[in-house]
Scaffold this active site. Structure first.
Site, PDB file in Angstrom:
ATOM      1  N   PRO A 151     -28.390 -86.518 108.880  1.00 19.84           N
ATOM      2  CG  PRO A 151     -28.122 -84.898 110.528  1.00 19.84           C
ATOM      3  CD  PRO A 151     -27.974 -85.119 109.043  1.00 19.84           C
ATOM      4  CD  GLU A 152     -30.797 -91.903 107.132  1.00 20.93           C
ATOM      5  OE1 GLU A 152     -31.517 -92.891 107.362  1.00 20.93           O
ATOM      6  OE2 GLU A 152     -29.908 -91.913 106.265  1.00 20.93           O
TER       7      GLU A 152
ATOM      8  CE  LYS B  88     -34.930 -88.075 107.199  1.00 18.94           C
ATOM      9  NZ  LYS B  88     -34.455 -87.781 105.824  1.00 18.94           N
TER      10      LYS B  88
ATOM     11  CG  HIS C 104     -18.717 -75.615 110.953  1.00 18.42           C
ATOM     12  ND1 HIS C 104     -17.984 -76.743 110.658  1.00 18.42           N
ATOM     13  CD2 HIS C 104     -18.447 -74.717 109.964  1.00 18.42           C
ATOM     14  CE1 HIS C 104     -17.306 -76.540 109.547  1.00 18.42           C
ATOM     15  NE2 HIS C 104     -17.566 -75.327 109.104  1.00 18.42           N
TER      16      HIS C 104
ATOM     17  NE  ARG D 197     -23.996 -78.910 102.126  1.00 19.79           N
ATOM     18  CZ  ARG D 197     -24.339 -79.664 101.095  1.00 19.79           C
ATOM     19  NH1 ARG D 197     -24.215 -80.985 101.182  1.00 19.79           N
ATOM     20  NH2 ARG D 197     -24.794 -79.149  99.989  1.00 19.79           N
TER      21      ARG D 197
END
Length: 262
Positions: free
Chosen positions: A2-3, A58, A95, A113
């Site tokens: 993600p940006e 971010k 998740h 993650r």
């Protein structure tokens, strides 16, 4: 990863679905993503009304409508994080790490993650500790400020643009796309750019972020460099020259040696 455009998309998810709504319950499904005790995290936010979120590069700040504006939720999405809205009652995804329940549905922090996660700030000093070293949000930086910040030290243009302390929000895809559209090699030194190149860089930075933010990610359109970077025999969508790949500043970098001469 993600940006800034992705975080803008997550900001809209929060804004469109939960601003003005009261948090009915907080379920911490994975204590590792909240960086405090799950009980304290849930207790602080339960019963609070969500206020309009804002983006800091971010990071996403989600304040509450209490008199002080605190507690606040600060979210960083690492490599695989996202805010997902699910209406009504739905089964948890494998998740899902934290679920914020509202009358109309649930806001889910979903992350495969778990590299960064959510923070709880109860006062301004805690926000300053987390965000104080960030540069200005890339979508709002002026041309003059961009040039001043990137030329404080002589370095290659790509690592300079990705330095969150210089300008916040730009990641690998954004920077490669901006430099390709600016016709600037990622290996150029920041001190190599004249006024015309700085003007072009700033303009293309703005146009890439505006287009990407509208869809919530850097799009892989055929006319974009991003649309070709993962092809085996990738060619420049502008001139058909084979794209070059290397690691610059520790990051995988794609550029066109003809359009972006060094």
């Amino acid at each position: 990863m993600p940006e800034l455009p992705d975080v803008e998309g997550f900001r809209r998810v929060v804004s469109d679905h939960v601003v003005g709504s009261e948090v009915a319950a907080v379920r911490v499904l994975d204590a590792g993503v909240v960086r405090t005790s799950p009980e304290e995290f849930a207790r602080a936010l339960r019963g609070e009304v969500i206020a309009e979120p804002s983006r800091c590069g971010k990071w996403l700040r989600v304040p509450t409508r209490s008199r002080s504006g605190y507690p606040q939720l600060l979210a960083h999405f690492g490599m695989t994080g996202a805010f997902v809205w699910t209406p009504g009652e739905q089964t948890d995804h494998r998740h899902d790490r934290v679920v914020f329940e509202f009358r109309e549905g649930a806001l889910r922090y979903r992350d495969m993650r778990k590299l960064t996660g959510l923070r709880l700030a109860t006062e301004a000093s805690e926000v300053e500790d987390l965000l104080g070293d960030l540069g200005p949000d890339a979508a709002g930086v002026s041309r003059r400020d961009l040039r001043a910040r990137l030329t404080r030290t002589e370095r290659r243009i790509k690592p300079a643009l990705m330095d969150q302390a210089v300008v916040a929000g730009l990641g690998n895809l954004c920077v490669d796309e901006i430099l390709w559209r600016s016709r600037l090699a990622p290996t150029l030194r920041t001190t190599d750019l004249d006024s015309a190149r700085w003007a072009r860089l700033h303009a293309r930075l703005g146009s890439v972020l505006r287009s990407s933010s509208r869809v919530g990610h850097v799009p892989d359109r055929p006319s974009w460099l991003t649309g070709h970077r993962n092809e085996r025999d990738a060619r420049c969508p502008r001139c058909s020259t084979p794209l070059r790949r290397s690691r610059i500043g520790g990051r995988s970098t794609v550029w066109c040696p003809r359009c972006q001469p060094s």
